[in-house]
Design an enzyme around this catalytic site. Structure first.
Site, PDB file in Angstrom:
ATOM      1  N   ARG A  87     -34.372 -26.357   3.002  1.00 37.16           N
ATOM      2  CA  ARG A  87     -33.284 -26.445   4.001  1.00 37.16           C
ATOM      3  C   ARG A  87     -33.474 -25.364   5.071  1.00 37.16           C
ATOM      4  O   ARG A  87     -32.904 -25.463   6.172  1.00 37.16           O
ATOM      5  CB  ARG A  87     -31.899 -26.328   3.388  1.00 37.16           C
ATOM      6  CG  ARG A  87     -31.574 -25.003   2.775  1.00 37.16           C
ATOM      7  CD  ARG A  87     -30.149 -24.935   2.251  1.00 37.16           C
ATOM      8  NE  ARG A  87     -29.156 -24.818   3.308  1.00 37.16           N
ATOM      9  CZ  ARG A  87     -28.864 -23.663   3.911  1.00 37.16           C
ATOM     10  NH1 ARG A  87     -29.497 -22.551   3.585  1.00 37.16           N
ATOM     11  NH2 ARG A  87     -27.926 -23.612   4.849  1.00 37.16           N
ATOM     12  N   PRO A  99     -37.400 -18.851 -18.033  1.00 39.55           N
ATOM     13  CA  PRO A  99     -36.025 -18.447 -18.368  1.00 39.55           C
ATOM     14  C   PRO A  99     -35.771 -16.980 -18.061  1.00 39.55           C
ATOM     15  O   PRO A  99     -34.660 -16.574 -17.767  1.00 39.55           O
ATOM     16  CB  PRO A  99     -35.934 -18.702 -19.870  1.00 39.55           C
ATOM     17  CG  PRO A  99     -37.103 -19.561 -20.217  1.00 39.55           C
ATOM     18  CD  PRO A  99     -38.151 -19.339 -19.188  1.00 39.55           C
ATOM     19  N   ASP A 121     -24.740 -20.708   9.294  1.00 35.98           N
ATOM     20  CA  ASP A 121     -24.733 -19.564  10.200  1.00 35.98           C
ATOM     21  C   ASP A 121     -25.015 -18.292   9.390  1.00 35.98           C
ATOM     22  O   ASP A 121     -25.421 -18.375   8.241  1.00 35.98           O
ATOM     23  CB  ASP A 121     -23.367 -19.484  10.875  1.00 35.98           C
ATOM     24  CG  ASP A 121     -22.289 -19.279   9.818  1.00 35.98           C
ATOM     25  OD1 ASP A 121     -21.109 -19.348  10.141  1.00 35.98           O
ATOM     26  OD2 ASP A 121     -22.676 -19.069   8.642  1.00 35.98           O
ATOM     27  N   GLU A 149     -41.588 -24.706 -25.291  1.00 30.73           N
ATOM     28  CA  GLU A 149     -41.302 -23.263 -25.427  1.00 30.73           C
ATOM     29  C   GLU A 149     -41.853 -22.480 -24.248  1.00 30.73           C
ATOM     30  O   GLU A 149     -41.676 -21.266 -24.164  1.00 30.73           O
ATOM     31  CB  GLU A 149     -41.891 -22.734 -26.733  1.00 30.73           C
ATOM     32  CG  GLU A 149     -41.193 -23.255 -27.971  1.00 30.73           C
ATOM     33  CD  GLU A 149     -39.677 -23.107 -27.879  1.00 30.73           C
ATOM     34  OE1 GLU A 149     -38.981 -24.122 -27.982  1.00 30.73           O
ATOM     35  OE2 GLU A 149     -39.208 -21.971 -27.683  1.00 30.73           O
TER      36      GLU A 149
HETATM   37  N1  LIG Z   1     -35.617 -20.977 -14.316  1.00 29.57           N
HETATM   38  C1  LIG Z   1     -35.157 -21.169 -15.339  1.00 29.57           C
HETATM   39  C2  LIG Z   1     -34.539 -21.390 -16.522  1.00 29.57           C
HETATM   40  C3  LIG Z   1     -33.230 -21.013 -16.724  1.00 29.57           C
HETATM   41  N2  LIG Z   1     -32.382 -20.374 -15.901  1.00 29.57           N
HETATM   42  N3  LIG Z   1     -32.913 -21.387 -17.931  1.00 29.57           N
HETATM   43  N4  LIG Z   1     -33.988 -21.958 -18.513  1.00 29.57           N
HETATM   44  C4  LIG Z   1     -34.984 -21.984 -17.649  1.00 29.57           C
HETATM   45  C5  LIG Z   1     -36.289 -22.503 -18.027  1.00 29.57           C
HETATM   46  C6  LIG Z   1     -37.411 -22.436 -17.224  1.00 29.57           C
HETATM   47  C7  LIG Z   1     -38.639 -22.845 -17.690  1.00 29.57           C
HETATM   48  C8  LIG Z   1     -38.714 -23.315 -18.985  1.00 29.57           C
HETATM   49  C9  LIG Z   1     -39.768 -23.734 -19.800  1.00 29.57           C
HETATM   50 CL1  LIG Z   1     -41.414 -23.678 -19.382  1.00 29.57          CL
HETATM   51  C10 LIG Z   1     -39.282 -24.101 -21.038  1.00 29.57           C
HETATM   52  N5  LIG Z   1     -37.944 -23.916 -20.999  1.00 29.57           N
HETATM   53  C11 LIG Z   1     -37.053 -24.185 -22.122  1.00 29.57           C
HETATM   54  C12 LIG Z   1     -36.834 -22.878 -22.841  1.00 29.57           C
HETATM   55  C13 LIG Z   1     -35.661 -22.193 -22.733  1.00 29.57           C
HETATM   56  C14 LIG Z   1     -35.493 -21.003 -23.433  1.00 29.57           C
HETATM   57  C15 LIG Z   1     -36.525 -20.539 -24.216  1.00 29.57           C
HETATM   58  N6  LIG Z   1     -37.672 -21.226 -24.268  1.00 29.57           N
HETATM   59  C16 LIG Z   1     -37.831 -22.367 -23.573  1.00 29.57           C
HETATM   60  C17 LIG Z   1     -37.577 -23.420 -19.779  1.00 29.57           C
HETATM   61  C18 LIG Z   1     -36.346 -23.027 -19.309  1.00 29.57           C
END
Ligand SMILES: N#Cc1c(N)n[nH]c1-c1ccc2c(Cl)cn(Cc3cccnc3)c2c1
Length: 238
Positions: A152, A88, A167, A115
């Site tokens: 892509r 995240p 392009d 998490e």
């Molecule tokens: N890339 C990206 C991205 C994004 N833009 N939003 N959320 C994610 C993402 C990526 C990886 C994980 C994993 Cl591993 C667990 N979670 C759930 C979470 C969300 C917030 C706090 N703790 C866990 C993920 C959320």
């Protein structure tokens, strides 16, 4: 290019890897994508992949052992992959990163869930990547977004028509021009005359102007960035 994906939800990738441009690129052998279930790298009867966080707190954390076992197994032979972890709070993914990653012969994308992954997994990782400032439920959708943008760009993956469209505009991050198709008038809304003229030079310059105008209105920072890098031609700057 070969991509190995590690995930506890392999089924999420089924349609993505079968359909469309990506599906064709894989079925034609232009790219190779293998999705691995982290559970297959556990050694206990219950195939446990997660556990409660040390220090307490909500949710579960993905254990390091199965991920390390998967990494060791998948990197026994061949070129070492460039390893991405979707996070995240990772580095923001953009077209520049997509172009850089498309040049790697082999990628591995570790998709977390719950998490997150145990911090020690990051000793395997070259880049922690986020696809944007919004919170998702896991790392699989970000992995698909990254793969779509990267694959892509692999030569031969886009059909002729699409590669013409890909392009310097879209690859400079400029917003696209308006698209129209038949009928020429629909509910009183007419297709711009220039597009019916058959005058290719005029059509091309109209589209370029529309793309620059839309980008200037909605994402002025992209224009500033291209100006700074000298990636806008004199007439585009006018
Ligand atoms: N890339 C990206 C991205 C994004 N833009 N939003 N959320 C994610 C993402 C990526 C990886 C994980 C994993 Cl591993 C667990 N979670 C759930 C979470 C969300 C917030 C706090 N703790 C866990 C993920 C959320």
């Amino acid at each position: 290019m070969r991509i190995d994906v590690l995930t506890v939800l392999p089924g999420l990738f089924d349609c993505f890897l079968k359909e469309g441009v990506i599906g064709k690129a894989i079925s034609s052998g232009k790219v190779e994508v293998k999705v691995h279930n982290i559970r297959d790298f556990t050694t206990d009867k219950h195939r446990v992949v997660d556990d409660v966080p040390y220090g307490g707190g909500p949710g579960m954390v993905l254990k390091p052992e199965p991920i390390f076992r998967a990494y060791d197994e998948l990197t026994k032979e061949g070129e070492k992959p460039y390893v991405l972890l979707t996070e995240p709070w990772g580095e923001k993914f953009n077209q520049e990163m997509a172009v850089e990653l498309s040049k790697k012969p082999r990628l591995m994308i570790i998709c977390g869930r719950y998490e997150g992954v145990d911090e020690r997994v990051k000793s395997l990782v070259d880049r922690e990547v986020s696809i944007g400032d919004y919170v998702l439920t896991g790392g699989e959708l970000p992995a698909m977004v990254i793969m779509d943008a990267v694959l892509r760009l692999i030569p031969g993956v886009l059909g002729n028509l699409e590669s013409l469209r890909a392009d310097s505009f879209s690859d400079r991050g400029l917003l696209g021009y308006p698209n129209y198709t038949r009928p020429a008038e629909f509910r009183g809304m007419k297709v711009p005359e220039v597009l019916l003229s058959g005058h290719h030079k005029k059509i091309e310059s109209w589209r370029k102007e529309q793309s620059l105008r839309k980008t200037l209105e909605r994402r002025p920072e992209i224009i500033e960035n291209l100006k700074r890098k000298g990636l806008l031609t004199k007439e585009e700057l006018e």
